[in-house]
Design an enzyme around this catalytic site. Structure first.
Site: not given
Length: 400
Positions: A96, A266, A271, A284, A286
């Site tokens: 990533r 998220d 996801n 995910d 972040e």
């Protein structure tokens, strides 16, 4: 979240949400760079060979994803050793990579090292199926930006393009299978929120020295969201509707002295990788934060409602009996003993956060010539009508 060009019967074009442009990297060159980097990371004599480098179409709009295989000779000091020393074994991996500034990223920073740390810690402290995070590389030299490498897991992901409720393996499933997916997805949140002492285990997620309660942490989160909006609009138009939402939220923060929890951020089914309608990989991170439980739950509920509203505009049946708010809240209460509160408020917050992201995405599309700037900046928000209805306290009465 998706590329959608939704048109009413009269031909009125509602909006277009542009996905960030896909990577133009050369996969052969990426393979050489990854191989050189692995050579420096692995023990002497590993002699790694990288192959089958792929750049998939991302489901979300965050970091660049690179899929690759890496074969090397294992040793006793190999961090991924799973065979007898001297055995050459192939590992399926994912890198990533932080997006470059020239790509007009969706978020002001991606903090790849923080995502890596969250994944490792969640995997250590819970049964939530997070892929193993192997290496974090803060140096931009090897691939042009910081990145981390993690385990690659096979599974099915509810698609964003086109949204899963437009027609996908989710719509083709039985009602019982969708209910299993729904309940197990709420189970992800229950597992994350059960991690004890989040400020102790995730001190790097504390915002502005926020206190340990849900209200204190949320106020800091809301202040950060205001800052994100200012950053996202610094070089472009502003949104009166988003500013109304921010003002409403800031003036009505719910009192809540319950302990803050680790929030995925998220938290949506797009996801998650599923196998037999059971989560096998939660992805995910972040947007991970310390905050109230309802922040995660409302985001998961609203993102499904966002897609449901698109199916209505497209004249499609959608999945009206899937991920309904009352069902989701009841399941969360069953799993945790916590009765979700103030879901109207936190649903507005979810819709606001999504609106700022969409506003940034549309600004990006305009900057790259993929879309024209509308006369009314609020038309850059695909779910404008939903936001307006939430401000009028009429939205959820229409969809329950």
């Amino acid at each position: 979240m998706s590329t959608a060009n939704i048109t009413q019967d009269n031909g009125e074009n509602f909006a277009e949400v542009a996905r960030p442009t896909g990577s133009q990297r050369d996969t052969a060159e990426l393979g050489r760079e990854l191989q050189e980097w692995l050579t420096g990371r692995l023990p002497d004599g590993a002699d790694p060979v990288v192959s089958d480098v792929r750049l998939p179409a991302a489901n979300g709009m965050s970091s660049e994803t690179i899929l690759f295989d890496a074969t090397w000779t294992e040793s006793a000091t190999d961090p991924l050793a799973g065979a007898e020393p001297g055995t050459r074994r192939t590992h399926q991996l994912v890198a990533r990579v932080e997006p470059g500034a020239s790509s007009m990223p969706i978020f002001p920073s991606y903090e790849m090292g923080t995502q890596f740390a969250v994944m490792k810690t969640v995997r250590e402290l819970s049964d939530v199926p997070v892929p193993a995070a192997y290496w974090s590389e803060p140096d931009a030299g090897p691939l042009g930006a910081p990145f981390f490498v993690m385990q690659r897991i096979d599974g099915d992901v509810p698609p964003d393009v086109m949204p899963y409720n437009f027609g996908s393996w989710v719509t083709e499933a039985t009602e019982e299978q969708r209910r299993a997916l729904q309940d197990s997805s709420v189970g992800i949140l229950a597992g994350l929120h059960a991690i004890p002492d989040p400020l102790e285990h995730f001190p790097f997620l504390r915002l502005h020295d926020a206190g340990p309660t849900a209200e204190q942490s949320f106020r800091a989160h809301l202040a950060r969201q205001r800052g994100y909006y200012e950053w996202a609009t610094a070089d472009g138009p502003r949104s009166p509707l988003i500013e109304r939402c921010l003002d409403r939220l800031e003036a009505n923060v719910p009192a809540d002295d319950s302990p803050a929890v680790l929030c995925w951020g998220d938290s949506r089914i797009g996801n998650v990788m599923y196998r037999d309608f059971t989560p096998v990989a939660v992805l995910d991170w972040e947007m991970a934060a310390i905050g109230p439980r309802e922040m995660d739950l409302a985001w998961m509920i609203f993102l499904h409602r966002f897609f449901e509203d698109l199916t209505t505009l497209a004249g499609l049946p959608g999945l009206p009996d899937f991920m309904r708010r009352d069902d989701m809240a009841a399941r969360y209460r069953e799993l945790t003993g916590h009765q979700p509160e103030n879901l109207d408020y936190y649903s507005l917050y979810a819709a606001l956060r999504h609106a700022i992201v969409m506003f940034r995405v549309q600004s990006r599309a305009i900057a790259f010539g993929q879309s024209e700037r509308p006369a009314d900046p609020d038309d850059m928000i695909l779910h404008r009508k939903a936001l307006e209805a939430m401000l009028d306290d009429t939205y959820w009465a229409q969809v329950r």
